[in-house]
Write a protein that holds these residues in place. Structure first.
Motif, PDB file in Angstrom:
ATOM      1  N   SER A 197       0.900  -1.156   0.100  1.00  0.00           N
ATOM      2  CA  SER A 197      -0.001   0.064   0.046  1.00  0.00           C
ATOM      3  C   SER A 197       0.958   1.069  -0.222  1.00  0.00           C
ATOM      4  O   SER A 197       0.537   2.246  -0.706  1.00  0.00           O
ATOM      5  N   TRP A 198       1.932   1.189   0.731  1.00  0.00           N
ATOM      6  CA  TRP A 198       2.744   2.320   0.982  1.00  0.00           C
ATOM      7  C   TRP A 198       3.464   2.791  -0.457  1.00  0.00           C
ATOM      8  O   TRP A 198       3.698   3.701  -0.872  1.00  0.00           O
ATOM      9  N   LEU A 199       3.973   1.520  -1.218  1.00  0.00           N
ATOM     10  CA  LEU A 199       4.735   1.654  -2.376  1.00  0.00           C
ATOM     11  C   LEU A 199       3.693   2.122  -3.405  1.00  0.00           C
ATOM     12  O   LEU A 199       4.012   3.000  -4.276  1.00  0.00           O
ATOM     13  N   ASN A 200       2.446   1.746  -3.354  1.00  0.00           N
ATOM     14  CA  ASN A 200       1.482   2.119  -4.389  1.00  0.00           C
ATOM     15  C   ASN A 200       1.052   3.620  -4.065  1.00  0.00           C
ATOM     16  O   ASN A 200       1.128   4.447  -5.126  1.00  0.00           O
ATOM     17  N   GLN A 229       1.958   9.368  -5.697  1.00  0.00           N
ATOM     18  CA  GLN A 229       2.530  10.801  -5.616  1.00  0.00           C
ATOM     19  C   GLN A 229       3.535  11.094  -6.494  1.00  0.00           C
ATOM     20  O   GLN A 229       3.663  12.312  -6.973  1.00  0.00           O
ATOM     21  N   ASN A 230       4.417  10.203  -6.680  1.00  0.00           N
ATOM     22  CA  ASN A 230       5.399  10.461  -7.829  1.00  0.00           C
ATOM     23  C   ASN A 230       4.989  10.907  -9.012  1.00  0.00           C
ATOM     24  O   ASN A 230       5.595  11.645 -10.061  1.00  0.00           O
ATOM     25  N   ALA A 231       3.919  10.119  -9.580  1.00  0.00           N
ATOM     26  CA  ALA A 231       3.325  10.324 -10.740  1.00  0.00           C
ATOM     27  C   ALA A 231       2.492  11.707 -10.692  1.00  0.00           C
ATOM     28  O   ALA A 231       2.693  12.564 -11.710  1.00  0.00           O
ATOM     29  N   ALA A 232       1.996  12.034  -9.877  1.00  0.00           N
ATOM     30  CA  ALA A 232       1.398  13.500  -9.831  1.00  0.00           C
ATOM     31  C   ALA A 232       2.433  14.583  -9.654  1.00  0.00           C
ATOM     32  O   ALA A 232       2.091  15.278 -10.532  1.00  0.00           O
ATOM     33  N   VAL A 233       3.475  14.370  -9.190  1.00  0.00           N
ATOM     34  CA  VAL A 233       4.591  15.349  -9.206  1.00  0.00           C
ATOM     35  C   VAL A 233       5.126  15.318 -10.616  1.00  0.00           C
ATOM     36  O   VAL A 233       5.437  16.582 -11.345  1.00  0.00           O
ATOM     37  N   ARG A 234       5.286  14.352 -11.259  1.00  0.00           N
ATOM     38  CA  ARG A 234       5.911  14.268 -12.631  1.00  0.00           C
ATOM     39  C   ARG A 234       4.805  15.018 -13.693  1.00  0.00           C
ATOM     40  O   ARG A 234       5.399  15.580 -14.502  1.00  0.00           O
ATOM     41  N   SER A 235       3.711  14.803 -13.117  1.00  0.00           N
ATOM     42  CA  SER A 235       2.833  15.335 -14.194  1.00  0.00           C
ATOM     43  C   SER A 235       2.650  17.083 -14.269  1.00  0.00           C
ATOM     44  O   SER A 235       2.358  17.658 -15.018  1.00  0.00           O
TER      45      SER A 235
END
Length: 117
Positions: free
Chosen positions: A84-87, A92-98
């Motif tokens: 769950s933490w990894l997902n 969060q990383n995908a949101a930052v990259r967007s």
């Protein structure tokens, strides 16, 4: 097998149980650094247990079986929480990259925004 190895096997299994409880505690606090340090400690402990032949013999005792029955659900809970933490981290990383303006599709816009006027 010596009596000393048997005592060490019992101590190691108890320590394994304690570390497992601590892993859950630090995961619940979302203290990932401490969690990872405890994972490393538990890995060292498991290696030590594999080297001690008395650990296998102790594993067959009713006392150890009760301990294992306590630890197995905790290990499953740790795995579930880790996934769950990894997902969550990936989202969060995908949101930052967007929002990354230096990405190729925004390269021109990013350069314009970064220029001094």
């Amino acid at each position: 097998m010596s009596g000393e190895q048997e005592v060490q096997a019992k101590r190691d299994w108890e320590l394994y149980r304690t570390l497992t409880h601590e892993l859950i505690k630090f995961m619940d606090k979302e203290d990932i650094e401490e969690f990872l340090q405890l994972v490393d400690q538990r890995e060292v402990l498991v290696d030590r247990m594999k080297e001690n032949p008395a650990c296998d013999a102790y594993r067959d005792t009713p006392e150890c079986q009760a301990l294992i029955e306590e630890v197995v659900p905790l290990d499953r809970q740790i795995m579930y929480k880790a996934k769950s933490w990894l997902n969550k981290s990936r989202r969060q990383n995908a949101a930052v990259r967007s929002y990354d303006l230096t990405a190729p599709k925004f390269g021109v816009v990013g350069n314009i925004l970064n220029k001094k006027m």
